[in-house]
Design an enzyme around this catalytic site. Structure first.
Site, PDB file in Angstrom:
ATOM      1  N   ARG A 131      12.636   0.182   7.217  1.00  0.00           N
ATOM      2  CA  ARG A 131      13.180  -0.231   8.510  1.00  0.00           C
ATOM      3  C   ARG A 131      14.698  -0.246   8.445  1.00  0.00           C
ATOM      4  NH1 ARG A 131       9.134   0.538  10.692  1.00  0.00           N
ATOM      5  NH2 ARG A 131       7.866  -0.820  11.991  1.00  0.00           N
ATOM      6  N   ARG A 189       0.828  -1.220   0.000  1.00  0.00           N
ATOM      7  CA  ARG A 189       0.000   0.000   0.000  1.00  0.00           C
ATOM      8  C   ARG A 189       0.856   1.260   0.000  1.00  0.00           C
ATOM      9  NH1 ARG A 189      -2.178  -3.187   3.756  1.00  0.00           N
ATOM     10  NH2 ARG A 189      -0.698  -2.120   5.114  1.00  0.00           N
ATOM     11  N   THR A 222      12.449   4.512   3.927  1.00  0.00           N
ATOM     12  CA  THR A 222      11.408   4.860   4.899  1.00  0.00           C
ATOM     13  C   THR A 222      10.808   3.570   5.473  1.00  0.00           C
ATOM     14  OG1 THR A 222      10.083   5.231   2.906  1.00  0.00           O
ATOM     15  CG2 THR A 222      10.610   7.164   4.222  1.00  0.00           C
ATOM     16  N   ARG A 236       7.374  -9.162  -4.365  1.00  0.00           N
ATOM     17  CA  ARG A 236       7.189 -10.613  -4.490  1.00  0.00           C
ATOM     18  C   ARG A 236       6.136 -10.944  -5.535  1.00  0.00           C
ATOM     19  NH1 ARG A 236       7.322 -12.057   1.565  1.00  0.00           N
ATOM     20  NH2 ARG A 236       5.491 -10.778   1.402  1.00  0.00           N
ATOM     21  N   GLU A 275      18.712   2.148  15.754  1.00  0.00           N
ATOM     22  CA  GLU A 275      18.224   3.486  16.110  1.00  0.00           C
ATOM     23  C   GLU A 275      17.708   3.513  17.554  1.00  0.00           C
ATOM     24  OE1 GLU A 275      15.371   3.504  12.819  1.00  0.00           O
ATOM     25  OE2 GLU A 275      13.719   3.365  14.257  1.00  0.00           O
ATOM     26  N   HIS A 325      13.072   8.576  12.241  1.00  0.00           N
ATOM     27  CA  HIS A 325      11.962   7.620  12.124  1.00  0.00           C
ATOM     28  C   HIS A 325      10.608   8.311  12.365  1.00  0.00           C
ATOM     29  CE1 HIS A 325      10.881   3.087  12.478  1.00  0.00           C
ATOM     30  NE2 HIS A 325       9.920   3.781  11.870  1.00  0.00           N
TER      31      HIS A 325
HETATM   32  C1  GLV Z   1       6.422   2.771  11.387  1.00  0.00           C
HETATM   33  O1  GLV Z   1       7.581   2.638  11.154  1.00  0.00           O
HETATM   34  C2  GLV Z   1       5.437   1.745  11.190  1.00  0.00           C
HETATM   35  O2  GLV Z   1       5.790   0.579  10.928  1.00  0.00           O
HETATM   36  O3  GLV Z   1       4.249   2.057  11.324  1.00  0.00           O
END
Ligand code: GLV
Length: 329
Positions: free
Chosen positions: A238, A156, A236, A177, A267, A285
């Site tokens: 992990r 999404r 954005t 995938r 982090e 983050h």
């Molecule tokens: C933020 O990093 C989330 O996974 O919602």
């Protein structure tokens, strides 16, 4: 009797009010996370918890929480939770998908634009009084419009990032995938390619996939070497998906042009090499962090928990197999 729950980190007043209605709430509204020992102690008599991605929920913790039945993470990613262990203990796990897609996509673009046009570096330069006047060949960035956008992880959020590319006339390459339906590919001007082809062809590579054993160091020295020397990497997703030491090295040596990073291995501590790099835009983050979205995330987690403890299937249940287990340690 209302079920006893623990809220591990600060949430909104409305979230607490909603939870208070059907649960006996113990909550940490201070600004520091519980230590693992403290978390275990406080969970000893709890049936549910609302937690964050900074809380590690593993088999050891579950041992010290014999009454726990549901864990509601305020995040879409749940790599902080050992889902298999939760299932084995009959503990339901929920996340917050859907409510943060657009805010996270907006921020991926903020990092992409910021890295391409050197926004953080320019801001620091102006503040330091180093701007001596207009010059033709000054702090040149790289064009975004018309460039090729590569997205690794086309769920999404990846698709929300791709939707925004239309405004910049950017063709999209994606690696996922499973392939998207033909009409979605057409709408997004997106082509499904392998990782190597994406890395070789994309001007911007955005990572938006979950972290797991399989995606650990998905981008390391070899992958960075496959990217164009003019390419920009945005993460954005992990920390841990990128080998940070390899990225520091590649940025320092100019093997890629720049990076925009919201997440890091270990982090809030990050590889010290990042701090000296002008071609790295660093964020703490916060990709989903707008007031509206964080409010929705907290409320989604709260609703999931209340549903789970009421014996219903929570809307965002990650491990349906947990419901087949009986809670016994
Ligand atoms: C933020 O990093 C989330 O996974 O919602």
């Amino acid at each position: 009797m209302k079920p006893r729950i623990l809220v591990t980190r600060e949430v909104f007043d409305d979230t607490l009010a909603f939870l208070d209605h059907s649960c006996e709430v113990e909550s940490n509204q201070g600004d520091a996370a519980f230590s693992p020992g403290e978390l275990a102690r406080r969970l000893a008599d709890k049936e549910g918890m609302v937690c964050c991605l900074t809380d590690v929920i593993d088999a050891d913790l579950l041992q010290s929480a014999p009454q726990l039945r549901a864990v509601a993470n305020i995040a879409v990613g749940y790599n902080n939770i050992d889902v298999a262990a939760c299932s084995a203990h009959g503990v339901m796990v929920t996340n917050t998908p859907g409510v943060l897609d657009d805010s996270t996509a907006d921020f991926a673009w903020a990092l992409l634009l910021g890295a391409a046009r050197r926004v953080a570096e320019l801001d620091a330069t102006v503040r330091a009084g180093q701007w001596k006047g207009w010059q033709l060949k000054q702090w040149m960035g790289v064009d975004i419009h018309g460039a090729t956008l590569g997205i690794i992880g086309m769920g999404r959020i990846g698709q929300a990032i791709a939707r925004r590319a239309a405004g910049f006339d950017m063709p999209v390459l994606y690696c996922n995938r499973t392939r998207l339906a033909a009409e979605i590919e057409k709408r997004l001007n997106a082509s499904w390619v392998g990782k190597e082809e994406l890395l070789k062809r994309a001007d911007f590579v955005v990572l938006q996939l979950p972290y797991s054993k399989e995606t650990h160091h998905l981008i390391g020295a070899a992958e960075l070497a496959q990217m164009k020397p003019t390419a920009i990497l945005v993460n954005t997703a992990r920390g841990g998906i990128v080998d940070d030491a390899a990225l520091v090295e590649a940025l320092g040596a100019g093997r890629i042009r720049a990076a925009g990073l919201d997440v890091f291995t270990g982090e809030p501590h990050l590889h010290p090499g990042f701090l000296a790099l002008k071609n790295a835009v660093l964020a703490p983050h916060v990709a989903s962090s707008t007031e509206a979205t964080r409010t929705r995330m907290a409320m989604t987690a709260a609703r999931n928990l209340v549903a789970a403890l009421a014996g219903d299937t929570p809307p965002n249940l990650v491990n349906p197999d947990a419901r087949r287990q009986t809670r016994a340690i």
